[in-house]
Design a protein around this motif. Structure first.
Motif, short mmCIF file in Angstrom:
data_model
loop_
_atom_site.label_atom_id
_atom_site.label_comp_id
_atom_site.label_asym_id
_atom_site.label_seq_id
_atom_site.Cartn_x
_atom_site.Cartn_y
_atom_site.Cartn_z
N SER A 135 -6.53 77.90 81.70
CA SER A 135 -7.51 78.24 82.75
C SER A 135 -6.92 78.00 84.14
O SER A 135 -7.13 78.80 85.07
CB SER A 135 -8.78 77.41 82.57
OG SER A 135 -9.46 77.78 81.41
N ASN A 136 -6.18 76.91 84.29
CA ASN A 136 -5.53 76.65 85.57
C ASN A 136 -4.46 77.69 85.88
O ASN A 136 -4.32 78.13 87.04
CB ASN A 136 -4.92 75.24 85.59
CG ASN A 136 -5.91 74.20 86.08
OD1 ASN A 136 -6.73 74.47 86.95
ND2 ASN A 136 -5.84 73.00 85.52
N LEU A 137 -3.70 78.09 84.86
CA LEU A 137 -2.70 79.14 85.08
C LEU A 137 -3.37 80.46 85.50
O LEU A 137 -2.86 81.18 86.36
CB LEU A 137 -1.88 79.36 83.80
CG LEU A 137 -0.88 78.27 83.43
CD1 LEU A 137 -0.13 78.66 82.15
CD2 LEU A 137 0.13 78.02 84.56
N LYS A 138 -4.53 80.75 84.89
CA LYS A 138 -5.27 81.96 85.25
C LYS A 138 -5.76 81.88 86.69
O LYS A 138 -5.70 82.87 87.43
CB LYS A 138 -6.46 82.13 84.30
CG LYS A 138 -7.27 83.40 84.53
CD LYS A 138 -6.45 84.66 84.26
CE LYS A 138 -7.29 85.91 84.39
NZ LYS A 138 -6.48 87.14 84.17
N ALA A 139 -6.21 80.68 87.09
CA ALA A 139 -6.65 80.50 88.48
C ALA A 139 -5.51 80.78 89.44
O ALA A 139 -5.68 81.47 90.46
CB ALA A 139 -7.18 79.08 88.67
N LEU A 140 -4.32 80.26 89.14
CA LEU A 140 -3.16 80.49 90.01
C LEU A 140 -2.80 81.97 90.06
O LEU A 140 -2.49 82.52 91.12
CB LEU A 140 -1.97 79.67 89.50
CG LEU A 140 -2.10 78.14 89.63
CD1 LEU A 140 -0.99 77.44 88.84
CD2 LEU A 140 -2.03 77.73 91.10
N GLU A 141 -2.86 82.62 88.90
CA GLU A 141 -2.55 84.05 88.83
C GLU A 141 -3.51 84.87 89.70
O GLU A 141 -3.10 85.79 90.42
CB GLU A 141 -2.62 84.50 87.38
CG GLU A 141 -2.39 85.99 87.16
CD GLU A 141 -2.68 86.41 85.73
OE1 GLU A 141 -3.20 87.52 85.55
OE2 GLU A 141 -2.43 85.62 84.80
N LEU A 142 -4.78 84.53 89.64
CA LEU A 142 -5.79 85.26 90.43
C LEU A 142 -5.59 85.03 91.92
O LEU A 142 -5.69 85.97 92.73
CB LEU A 142 -7.19 84.83 90.00
CG LEU A 142 -7.65 85.31 88.62
CD1 LEU A 142 -8.91 84.57 88.18
CD2 LEU A 142 -7.89 86.82 88.64
N PHE A 143 -5.33 83.79 92.33
CA PHE A 143 -5.08 83.51 93.74
C PHE A 143 -3.89 84.32 94.26
O PHE A 143 -3.92 84.84 95.38
CB PHE A 143 -4.81 82.02 93.96
CG PHE A 143 -6.07 81.18 94.08
CD1 PHE A 143 -7.07 81.54 94.97
CD2 PHE A 143 -6.24 80.04 93.34
CE1 PHE A 143 -8.22 80.77 95.11
CE2 PHE A 143 -7.37 79.26 93.46
CZ PHE A 143 -8.38 79.63 94.35
N GLU A 144 -2.85 84.42 93.45
CA GLU A 144 -1.64 85.12 93.88
C GLU A 144 -1.86 86.63 94.00
O GLU A 144 -1.07 87.33 94.64
CB GLU A 144 -0.50 84.84 92.89
CG GLU A 144 0.04 83.41 92.99
CD GLU A 144 0.98 83.06 91.85
OE1 GLU A 144 1.13 83.91 90.95
OE2 GLU A 144 1.54 81.95 91.86
N SER A 145 -2.96 87.14 93.39
CA SER A 145 -3.18 88.60 93.40
C SER A 145 -3.93 89.09 94.64
O SER A 145 -4.06 90.30 94.83
CB SER A 145 -3.97 88.99 92.13
OG SER A 145 -5.30 88.50 92.20
N VAL A 146 -4.42 88.19 95.47
CA VAL A 146 -5.19 88.62 96.65
C VAL A 146 -4.30 88.59 97.90
O VAL A 146 -3.23 87.97 97.91
CB VAL A 146 -6.44 87.74 96.86
CG1 VAL A 146 -7.36 87.84 95.66
CG2 VAL A 146 -6.07 86.30 97.14
N LYS A 147 -4.76 89.25 98.96
CA LYS A 147 -3.94 89.35 100.17
C LYS A 147 -3.78 88.01 100.87
O LYS A 147 -2.72 87.70 101.42
CB LYS A 147 -4.57 90.37 101.14
CG LYS A 147 -4.54 91.81 100.62
CD LYS A 147 -5.21 92.77 101.60
CE LYS A 147 -5.21 94.20 101.07
NZ LYS A 147 -5.91 95.14 101.98
N LYS A 148 -4.84 87.23 100.89
CA LYS A 148 -4.79 85.92 101.55
C LYS A 148 -5.16 84.83 100.54
O LYS A 148 -6.32 84.37 100.48
CB LYS A 148 -5.74 85.89 102.74
CG LYS A 148 -5.35 86.83 103.86
CD LYS A 148 -6.31 86.71 105.04
CE LYS A 148 -5.89 87.62 106.20
NZ LYS A 148 -6.82 87.51 107.35
#
Length: 927
Positions: A134-147
């Protein structure tokens, strides 16, 4: 009754009305939900969120950030209430809320935060693999946005690092913290701005947080000189930052004071007290005095930790023999601490330790008695012999009891009254451990204190005390706890989800058992019956999905049951490595003996292993003889079969090459192994009666190497010939073309015997990632990891892993769960042949063919393997190939029963003989 129901409904309607009125004061329903949680009105928050969610979903079924926020607060309201069921409800609420997050950048960022929340709930429910994912998924999602929210991302890396420290994985902790450091270095300006203008004002900079966490992980797990340098470098960096103009005395100062204390404690206690110098104790004292001064005089943060700092000051003063100053320091702590504090036993024990070192026995015993009284949870005052002791659920109290026993033994070694008290302390220490260790989360300290308690009980029995604690009872309790710890450690550290659903099913079972116990206390028969029905359904689902789950996760060992199954010729040798001693437990059909001996031979075990692998004959023979004198007790003359349960570094060693009176043990005994006494005769649920040997031998690329072992993915000529020859002894299927784990998973459940003649890849850091290589590309997804085996349902009665190092788990501190043997046992296979080092291909072929030939004759597995090895030695007598390196590597773990009924073998042979005689008779008659 009807009027009561009407009144209750009226109250509910009134509550809902006022909730509605109050909710109108807020712009969004989620704001009101947050306010309820802020006032600790958690049940009201749950009720309001569920109602508001249903209303909001009707307005806008999908992509509603407001519905997502309501799920956030619903999950938080559940998680702040006690009980495993509430954490599971929080996880479900998070999962539901995630689906409502819009696909905009803001929605994706919110989804990432919700995955991070979910990770926390999963961690608290011991779903550690899912928490990690779940934490890895959170990091992946954060990295996918512009800011991206870099502040949140760095926090996630820090949290994951601290979890790795708790689990004892220093390599993973370092890696995760480095990722956080790199992220901060790249985006420092943005992150600092976010933290300077947060909703609660400027908060502590990562310039403090990151080096502080480096200090935390290294003082917890660091051992090398390199670690020492890194600790002091990080401390210096934090102290230099305090000179900056924008330094926050309260918000950032706490990281300085806590770091000073942690480094001080590490300097004073990382080694034994005897090997720590006066200079080091003085350095530790100086650091903790600085921490105290900064809190008291300069108002640095850390006021809540001041009692810890002052306790450590007393401890360091005691170690420097400055007893009066140490007493004054601990008295100050005691006077300012509530008597009901969980730390009160620690503080009185410290006062007792000082008095013990002053040889003031009566004062020491008085303070130790107060310490234990404060652990005691019974309504009545604790008796002087501790006979009415009721344990607490605080694990740190195990350390208090052990420290008291250790200090009394050290300072009054010949005093019989003190010895008697020490014996009583170890007796209640086992009760305390059983009541306080976490059965769902593993920590190395649990294993350490279990061994210390076992050591203390055996030692005090040797003094003539604790005679009411019988060896069988002690062994039952130790083995049951140990198996729970090993399983928990494996389960929380796994890196794949091949046991998906197991923890959920186990949690469901635990919740129902707790509820049944509550109903029994209330004498509510109707509720008991309903819950019992649900429990039976839960157990059915568990047993259907994981038939052998109870074998590893909930085993209750009984040594008398083991003894009943032993024959007169069998002897079990169990080894438990203690801090400076070795316990050797000898179990026969009618007797249990336990002896303690000094142990400082770890290096000898490794030396013998290396001397064997490198064929250094003289060194090997000398070491095997030396270890034989230490490891092998007197064995009854009628014993011909040894069942060995090794521990720690001893798991690296095949007992077959140990020498007694100039003879290898293999010459006089058949030997097999177990990783737990409960697995000597494992009760796996096998149901495959059909005789089928499934052989897996991949076609690796050709190699020009003359000397090939089964550790590198190159062509194995011996393995190919081995497969062809052993297939002659049983009905067989040979799989060698287009092999993959998918094919293995499809075909293996149908086999009664499994034979894997292939390469293996050993992960020395995380044994859960060990793999059997079906493909020459070690990174191929065709390969089978150890963790994937746990998720299989097999019905074979033997798995032969004719590969390299398959039995060599990451076991230097006593862990055995990572080995392939335990994985196959969980999957349903009660016996496994595995290897302890890189196995020569051609020699392996010869031994394996002999092994299967002997199995076909109806011999037990251990006897079949022993005779195959002895036959190999005889065939190569006088040559280099007779050295133990070529034959000793393979060992048998688990059930020793034959794979072929010997009576059927004799019937088969007799039938052939009758047929031959009949043929000869008919031939003569016709002539």
């Amino acid at each position: 009754m009807h009027q009561c129901v009407k009144a209750l409904l009226s109250l509910v309607l009134i509550f809902q009305f006022f909730s509605f009125i109050n909710a109108q004061e807020y712009q969004y329903p989620s704001d009101y939900a947050a306010s309820l949680i802020g006032k600790n009105e958690l049940k009201e928050a749950v009720s309001f969120c569920n109602k508001a969610i249903s209303e909001e979903v009707l307005k806008k079924p999908m992509d509603s950030i407001e519905v997502a926020f309501l799920h956030v607060y619903l999950s938080r309201a559940y998680s702040q209430q006690s009980g495993e069921a509430n954490y599971l409800a929080a996880i479900k609420a998070s999962e539901a809320g995630i689906t409502y997050c819009p696909s905009s950048d803001d929605g994706i960022s919110q989804k990432a935060r919700m995955y991070n929340d979910k990770a926390l709930y999963e961690f608290n429910t011991n779903l550690q693999y899912r928490s990690f994912q779940s934490n890895l998924k959170a990091l992946e999602l954060f990295e996918s946005v512009k800011k991206p929210d870099y502040n949140y991302m760095i926090n996630i890396y820090i949290d994951m690092s601290r979890t790795s420290v708790y689990n004892g994985n220093i390599e993973e902790a370092n890696r995760l913290l480095r990722q956080g450091e790199r992220l901060y270095a790249r985006h420092k300006a943005i992150v600092d701005k976010q933290r300077n203008y947060s909703t609660i004002g400027r908060i502590a900079s990562y310039e403090f947080l990151l080096p502080y966490n480096k200090i935390y992980q290294l003082t917890e797990l660091g051992q090398s000189r390199k670690d020492s340098i890194a600790i002091l470098k990080s401390l210096k960096k934090i102290e230099e930052l305090s000179k900056k103009e924008d330094f926050l005395i309260g918000g950032e100062g706490i990281y300085i004071t806590v770091s000073l204390n942690e480094v001080a404690d590490w300097i004073a206690t990382r080694n034994s007290e005897e090997s720590t110098t006066i200079t080091e104790f003085n350095e530790a004292l100086s650091l903790v005095n600085r921490a105290i001064g900064l809190v008291e005089q300069e108002e640095y943060g850390g006021l809540n930790y001041l009692y810890v700092f002052k306790y450590n000051r007393s401890k360091f003063l005691m170690m420097l023999n400055r007893f009066q100053e140490a007493l004054l320091a601990i008295d100050e702590v005691i006077q300012t601490t509530p008597f009901t504090s969980v730390n009160t036993p620690t503080f009185f024990a410290q006062k007792g330790r000082i008095r013990a070192r002053q040889k003031e026995k009566d004062s020491a015993l008085h303070n130790f008695q107060i310490a234990i009284q404060n652990i005691h949870q019974g309504k009545d005052s604790l008796k002087s012999d501790f006979s009415n002791f009721k344990p607490s659920n605080i694990f740190k109290h195990n350390e208090v009891l052990h420290t008291i026993a250790e200090d009394l033994t050290k300072n009054f070694p010949q005093d019989e009254s003190v010895k008697k008290m020490v014996a009583q302390i170890y007796k209640i220490g086992l009760l305390q451990f059983e009541a306080s260790y976490d059965k769902r989360k593993y920590n190395k300290r649990q294993d350490l204190y279990l061994r210390r308690i076992f050591n203390g009980l055996i030692k005090t029995k040797g003094w003539g005390y604790n005679e009411d604690i019988l060896y069988p009872n002690l062994l039952n309790r130790y083995e049951t706890i140990k198996n729970t710890l090993v399983w928990t450690e494996f389960y929380q550290n796994r890196k794949t989800d091949n046991l998906e659903g197991l923890e959920t099913l186990l949690s469901e079972k635990r919740i129902l058992l707790t509820a049944i116990a509550g109903a029994q206390n209330d004498n509510n028969i109707k509720v008991q019956d309903s819950l019992q029905t649900l429990l039976e359904l839960s157990e059915y689902k568990l047993n259907n999905a994981y038939p052998n789950a109870n074998l590893l996760s909930e085993i209750n060992f009984e040594v008398n049951e083991l003894q009943q199954e032993l024959t007169e010729k069998q002897c079990v040798l169990k080894y438990i490595l203690l801090e400076e001693e070795l316990a050797i437990i000898k179990i026969t059909k009618d007797k249990i003996d336990i002896v303690l001996s000094d142990w400082n031979y770890d290096n000898l075990v490794e030396s013998l292993r290396l001397a064997t692998i490198n064929n250094k004959q003289e060194e090997r023979d000398e070491l095997s003889t030396q270890l034989g004198k230490v490891l092998i007790p007197n064995i009854d003359d009628n014993c011909t079969s040894l069942i060995v349960n090794p521990d720690g570094v001893l798991t690296q060693l095949p007992w077959e090459l140990i020498k007694i009176d100039g003879r290898y043990l293999i010459e006089d005994y058949d030997i097999h192994y177990t990783s737990n006494l409960g697995f000597v005769f494992p009760k796996t649920k096998t149901n495959n009666q059909k005789e089928l040997l499934a052989i897996y031998t991949p076609n690796y690329p050709e190699s020009n190497e003359r000397f090939v072992t089964r550790s590198a993915p190159v062509f194995l000529e011996g393995a190919q010939n081995e497969a062809r020859l052993i297939s002659n002894y049983f009905t067989s299927e040979i799989y060698k073309d287009n092999l993959s784990k998918t094919l293995f998973k499809e075909t293996a459940p149908n086999a009664s015997l499994l034979h894997l003649a292939m390469h293996a890849e050993i992960n020395t850091i995380n044994s859960g990632l060990n793999r059997l290589l079906f493909d020459d590309d070690s990174d191929s997804d065709k390969n089978l990891s150890l963790e994937e085996i746990y998720g299989m349902k097999l019905s074979a009665n033997l798995a032969v892993l004719s590969a390299c190092n398959t039995g060599f788990g990451n076991d230097n501190d006593g862990r055995g769960m990572e080995s392939f043997q335990r994985a196959f046992t969980f999957a349903g296979v009660p016996a496994t042949v595995a290897s302890l080092w890189e196995v020569p291909d051609i020699a392996t072929k010869e031994i394996m063919v002999g092994f299967y030939e002997n199995l076909k004759k109806g011999q037990t597995k251990a006897d079949a393997l022993k005779k195959a090895k002895l036959n190999y030695i005889e065939n190569h007598n006088g040559t280099k190939l007779s050295q133990p390196y070529y034959w000793a590597g393979f060992v048998l773990y688990g059930d020793d029963s034959p794979v072929v009924d010997s009576s059927n073998t004799w019937i088969w042979l007799l039938s052939i003989l009758v047929l031959i005689v009949l043929t000869v008779f008919l031939f003569k008659r016709s002539n």
